[in-house]
Scaffold this active site. Structure first.
Site, PDB file in Angstrom:
ATOM      1  N   ASP A 472       0.680  -1.211  -0.046  1.00 53.75           N
ATOM      2  CA  ASP A 472       0.034   0.072  -0.054  1.00 53.75           C
ATOM      3  C   ASP A 472       0.734   1.338   0.139  1.00 53.75           C
ATOM      4  O   ASP A 472       2.110   1.258   0.251  1.00 53.75           O
ATOM      5  CB  ASP A 472      -1.180  -0.074   1.107  1.00 53.75           C
ATOM      6  CG  ASP A 472      -2.214   0.592   0.994  1.00 53.75           C
ATOM      7  OD1 ASP A 472      -2.339   1.485  -0.027  1.00 53.75           O
ATOM      8  OD2 ASP A 472      -3.209   0.449   1.689  1.00 53.75           O
ATOM      9  N   ASP A 540     -10.971   2.152  -3.183  1.00 54.03           N
ATOM     10  CA  ASP A 540     -11.407   1.649  -1.997  1.00 54.03           C
ATOM     11  C   ASP A 540     -12.958   1.745  -2.112  1.00 54.03           C
ATOM     12  O   ASP A 540     -13.690   1.285  -1.024  1.00 54.03           O
ATOM     13  CB  ASP A 540     -10.816   2.709  -0.892  1.00 54.03           C
ATOM     14  CG  ASP A 540      -9.682   2.468  -0.263  1.00 54.03           C
ATOM     15  OD1 ASP A 540      -9.371   1.304  -0.627  1.00 54.03           O
ATOM     16  OD2 ASP A 540      -8.991   3.100   0.120  1.00 54.03           O
TER      17      ASP A 540
HETATM   18  C1  GLA Z   1      -5.936   1.904   2.096  1.00 58.28           C
HETATM   19  C2  GLA Z   1      -6.312   0.753   1.283  1.00 58.28           C
HETATM   20  C3  GLA Z   1      -7.089  -0.123   1.970  1.00 58.28           C
HETATM   21  C4  GLA Z   1      -6.563  -0.570   3.219  1.00 58.28           C
HETATM   22  C5  GLA Z   1      -6.295   0.692   4.063  1.00 58.28           C
HETATM   23  C6  GLA Z   1      -5.364  -0.003   5.108  1.00 58.28           C
HETATM   24  O1  GLA Z   1      -7.029   2.737   2.175  1.00 58.28           O
HETATM   25  O2  GLA Z   1      -6.779   1.201   0.035  1.00 58.28           O
HETATM   26  O3  GLA Z   1      -7.492  -1.040   1.113  1.00 58.28           O
HETATM   27  O4  GLA Z   1      -5.616  -1.390   2.840  1.00 58.28           O
HETATM   28  O5  GLA Z   1      -5.365   1.499   3.140  1.00 58.28           O
HETATM   29  O6  GLA Z   1      -4.982   1.216   5.982  1.00 58.28           O
END
Ligand code: GLA
Length: 723
Positions: A472, A540
Site C-alpha cells: 500500500d 477503495d
Molecule cells: C488503504 C487501502 C485499503 C486498506 C487501508 C489500510 O486505504 O486502499 O484497502 O488497505 O489502506 O489502512
C-alpha cells in the site's frame, strides 16, 4: 518490422499501423507519419510530396528561423522552435539553447533493458536513433520498439554527456510526436479517492493542454494516460491515438496545438523543479511511453493496450496464472482485530471456496489506529497472540494461503523506526512537514533506507509462510527534499527509482509471493507498477454502481486482469448504498475477484450466493485473464452498465450488465453484443437463446427487466452445430 527505405526514411510497422520519420537535408530528424498501416514504398511519395513542405530541408544550416512548424521527433529549446521542448540542456554558464541533429542509427531485434525502470520485457524490433546537440556535449538516443503482432509503439529517450563538462537537464521527456493537425478531442482519466479514473473528454484548442501529477505518485487525480480522439471516434469505430507512461511518479503529458494547426504530443517525468546533472560519461534514461493507434475506436485501443501490457509488461510468471481468490479483513475489522475476530472469517472462507486470507493493516508495531506504527514491521502480539504463525496455521488447517499488508514507503512519527531515524523521513529541518493520514514518507532516494526496508520486509516474508503481499501507499509526497541528496531537482524521480528498486529486489527475492499494488485504493494504478505487481487494488470504493464506473474507466488502458475487484458488505462503507449480493458479485467478477467483508456475519443465503459466485468465477477466470474486453453500455452516459469478455478463439464469452435505476420506459432495451464470430452459433447459459454471432451482434438481445442496481451475467458458449 523496421525498414530503412531507399530515401533514408525510417519505416516502423506494427501489426496495423505505420510510424515514419526521416532525416532531412539539414540533418534534422523529422516526423513523417503515424497512423493506419502504409507500405514502405509509400514513403517516397509521403516524404517527397508532403513532408518537404514543413521544414528547412534545403539550404543546409544557413536557414532563417523555420523550426516552429517542423514536425520533430524531439523538440529542442531556444533555437527557433517555440513549442514546448522535449529536452532542455543547461550548461554551467546558463546557456540552454540546443539544436539536435542526426548522427547515426541502429536497428536490432529485441527491446532495450532499462536498468532500474519498468520496461517492455521483450521486443519486437528496436530502432535507436542518436541525435547530437550542435551546441553542447549532449547526445539524445531515441529508442523505438515495434511488434509485428501488437499495435503499441514503445518509446523513450536516453541523454548522454559525451563531453567533459557537466550539464543539467532541466527537462527530459520520454517522447515527442508532432502530428500534422489538431482535430482531436483529448480524453483523460481523472478522479479522486474512491472515484478514480473517470473518462473526461474535451476538444483540443489552441495552446497547451497539460495533464500532470506533482504528487510523487501517478495519483488518484489523473492517470498517466491520454487518448486523442478523431471526431468519428466512438467505442468501436473511428480513429484514436493513446499515450501512456510506464511510470508511477510525478509525470506530465502535454498536447500543444500551434498556430499552423499541428499538434505536439509529448511527456515523461514532470519537469517542474526538475534538474538532473550529468557529469562526463553519465546518462539519464527516461521512462518508457507506450503509444497506440486504433482505427476501431476506444474499444480497440483498450484491447491493444491490454494485449501489450499482458504480453510485454506484466510479470510472465503470473500474468496468465489463475489468481488467488482472497478474503481481506480490512472492511470486516479495520484496526480492531485479534485472533478471535479473524478465525471465524478464515473458517468461513474455506467453506465458501476462497483460497487466500489477506491480513490487512494493523498487524504490526503499535498499530491500533492510523496514528502510529508504520515502519515497525514486527508483529503486534497483543492483537495476535502467538504471532502470525497462529493465524497462518489456522489458514493452513483449512487449506488456505495467507497474505499480508505492508506499507513499505511510510513511517509514523509514533514508531520505533522514527524514534531511531527521524532523518529518514522526507523533509527539511525547520520546515513543518505536511502529514497525510497522520504519516510521513520515507526517503527512498537513500539506499540505506531502501536497504533497511528490504531487510525488514524480507525478514517477515522469509520467516512466515506468506504467499501474497498487498503493498500500500496511503499518502502523496510533500516537502520533496532529502537530507542526503546534493541536487534536490533529482528528488522526485530518485524517489521513484527507490520504490522501483525495492519492488524489484523484493519480487526477485520472493518469486513465489504474489504482489498486489495499492495506493489508498487506486492512487498508483499505472503500467509502471504493473511491471512489478500483476494486479492492483482498483479503488477503495466497492459500491457495485460506483465500482462499475471505476472499472469502466480503468479498462480504457489496462487489462481487467490487472484490477483487484472485491465484494464488500452493505450498506456500503463508502456510499451507504445497499445493492444485492448478486450485483456485487457480478461487478467483482470483472477482474481478479475477491471478498472484503466479515464472511461469518453473512446470512445463509448470502453465503450460498458467495459459494455459487466462486464456482461460476472458475468458469470465466480464463476469460478475465486472457479475453478481449468489449464495452457495450456506458454507465457515465445512460442507465446501464454492460461489458463483455470474449475469448481470443471466440468460442466463449461472458457478459455482465447492471441497470442503474428502475426508471420508466427503458425496459425494452436491446443490446448488441460485440467481438463474437459472426459465423459461429452460441448458446447463452441460463436463457433459451441460441443464435448466431451475427444475429447477436446485429439484432442484439433484449435486456432483462431489473430493478435498481439489478444485474445479469450471461455465459456464452459456442455450440457444435456450426455450418
Ligand atoms: C488503504 C487501502 C485499503 C486498506 C487501508 C489500510 O486505504 O486502499 O484497502 O488497505 O489502506 O489502512
Amino acid at each position: 518490422m523496421i525498414t530503412v527505405a531507399d530515401n533514408g526514411a525510417f519505416c516502423l510497422q506494427g501489426k496495423d499501423y505505420t510510424y515514419a520519420m526521416y532525416v532531412n537535408d539539414s540533418g534534422f530528424l523529422q516526423h513523417a507519419y503515424y497512423g493506419k498501416k502504409i507500405e514502405v514504398a509509400d514513403l517516397e511519395y509521403l516524404i517527397g510530396h508532403i513532408c518537404s513542405k514543413f521544414a528547412p530541408t534545403k539550404g543546409g544550416l544557413n536557414y532563417d528561423m523555420q523550426f516552429d512548424n517542423m514536425p520533430s521527433e524531439c523538440g529542442f529549446y531556444a533555437h527557433g522552435d517555440y513549442r514546448e521542448p522535449s529536452v532542455i540542456i543547461e550548461r554551467s554558464d546558463g546557456a540552454a539553447m540546443s539544436r539536435l541533429r542526426y548522427v547515426s542509427h541502429k536497428v536490432y531485434g529485441g527491446a532495450p533493458t532499462l536498468a532500474g525502470l519498468p520496461h517492455a520485457r521483450k521486443g519486437g524490433d528496436t530502432l535507436a536513433v542518436t541525435l547530437k546537440d550542435d551546441f553542447s556535449d549532449a547526445t539524445v538516443i531515441l529508442n523505438y520498439t515495434v511488434y509485428d503482432d501488437l499495435n503499441v509503439l514503445v518509446r523513450n529517450a536516453q541523454i548522454v554527456n559525451v563531453g567533459k563538462e557537466e550539464f543539467t537537464l532541466k527537462k527530459a521527456f520520454s517522447f515527442c510526436v508532432d502530428l500534422p493537425d489538431s482535430e482531436f478531442d483529448i480524453m483523460r482519466l481523472c478522479g479522486r479517492w474512491a472515484a478514480e479514473r473517470t473518462p473526461v473528454t474535451s476538444p483540443i484548442k489552441y495552446g497547451i493542454t497539460r495533464l500532470q501529477s506533482l504528487r510523487g505518485s501517478s495519483s488518484h487525480k489523473i492517470n498517466p494516460f491520454a487518448a486523442f480522439l478523431r471526431a468519428n471516434c466512438a467505442e468501436e469505430s473511428g480513429e484514436c491515438y493513446g499515450v501512456q507512461l510506464m511510470y508511477s511518479g510525478s509525470f506530465a503529458l502535454t498536447a500543444e496545438s500551434s498556430a499552423d494547426g499541428s499538434l505536439r504530443i509529448q511527456g515523461g517525468v514532470n519537469d517542474t523543479a526538475f534538474g538532473w546533472t550529468l557529469r562526463a560519461g553519465e546518462s539519464f534514461t527516461s521512462p518508457q511511453a507506450a503509444l497506440c493507434y486504433s482505427d476501431g475506436g476506444t474499444g480497440k485501443m483498450s484491447r491493444h493496450y491490454a494485449d501489450f501490457l499482458r504480453e510485454c509488461v506484466i510479470d510472465p510468471r503470473y500474468v496468465y496464472k489463475k489468481r488467488p481468490i482472497v478474503v481481506n479483513n480490512w472492511e470486516a475489522t479495520y484496526f480492531d482485530f485479534d485472533n478471535e475476530k479473524l478465525f471465524p472469517i478464515i473458517d468461513e472462507a474455506a467453506k465458501l471456496g476462497i483460497d487466500t486470507f489477506v491480513l490487512d493493516d494493523g498487524w504490526f508495531g503499535k498499530r491500533d489506529s492510523d496514528t502510529s506504527g508504520l515502519g515497525d514491521w514486527t508483529v503486534n502480539e497483543k492483537k495476535l497472540k502467538g504471532g502470525l504463525k497462529t493465524v497462518i496455521d489456522r489458514c493452513k488447517k483449512h487449506g488456505l494461503k495467507f497474505g499480508l499488508w505492508f506499507e513499505p514507503e511510510m513511517i509514523s512519527e509514533d514508531s520505533d523506526l522514527y524514534r531511531a531515524h527521524p532523518d529518514w523521513a522526507i523533509g527539511k529541518d525547520g520546515v513543518q512537514p505536511c502529514r497525510g493520514r497522520n504519516q510521513l514518507v520515507l526517503d527512498l532516494t537513500r539506499s540505506d533506507v531502501v536497504d533497511h526496508i528490504f531487510a525488514a520486509v524480507s525478514d517477515v516474508l522469509a520467516n512466515n509462510d506468506i504467499s501474497y503481499v498487498k503493498w500500500d501507499f496511503n499518502r502523496d509526497l510533500t516537502e520533496m527534499f532529502s537530507r542526503k541528496l546534493d541536487r534536490q531537482g533529482e528528488f522526485a524521480h530518485r524517489y521513484m527509482l527507490g520504490v522501483y528498486s525495492l519492488a524489484e529486489r523484493l519480487t526477485t527475492a520472493f518469486p513465489d509471493v504474489f504482489f498486489e499494488g495499492c495506493a489508498g485504493g487506486g492512487g498508483r494504478f499505472d503500467a509502471g507498477m504493473l511491471y512489478y505487481f500483476p494486479q492492483i487494488w482498483t479503488s477503495d470504493d466497492t459500491d457495485a454502481y460506483e465500482r462499475a464506473k471505476i472499472q469502466w474507466g480503468t479498462s480504457m488502458c489496462y487489462p481487467v486482469s490487472a484490477m483487484s475487484c472485491h465484494v464488500s458488505a452493505c450498506p456500503n462503507h463508502q456510499t451507504g448504498r445497499t445493492v444485492s449480493i448478486d450485483t456485487r458479485g457480478a461487478i467483482a467478477s470483472l477482474g481478479a475477484t475477491g471478498y472484503e467483508l466479515d464472511l461469518s456475519k453473512m446470512t445463509d443465503d448470502e453465503k450460498s450466493a458467495v459459494k455459487a459466485q466462486i464456482g461460476r468465477y472458475g468458469a470465466i477466470a480464463e476469460l478475465v485473464l486472457k479475453g478481449d474486453l468489449y464495452r457495450l453500455c456506458d454507465p457515465f452516459d445512460g442507465n446501464w452498465f454492460c461489458v463483455m469478455l470474449v475469448a481470443k478463439d471466440k468460442n466463449q464469452a461472458y457478459v455482465v450488465g447492471e441497470r442503474i435505476h428502475a426508471v420508466p420506459c427503458d425496459l425494452i432495451k436491446t443490446i448488441k453484443l460485440a467481438g463474437l464470430d459472426a459465423d459461429k452459433t452460441y448458446a447463452i447459459d441460463g436463457t433459451d437463446i441460441v443464435a448466431s454471432g451475427r444475429a447477436l451482434m446485429t439484432a442484439g438481445i433484449v435486456l432483462p427487466m431489473l430493478g435498481d442496481f439489478g444485474s445479469f451475467t450471461w455465459k456464452l458458449k459456442q455450440i457444435e452445430n456450426d455450418k
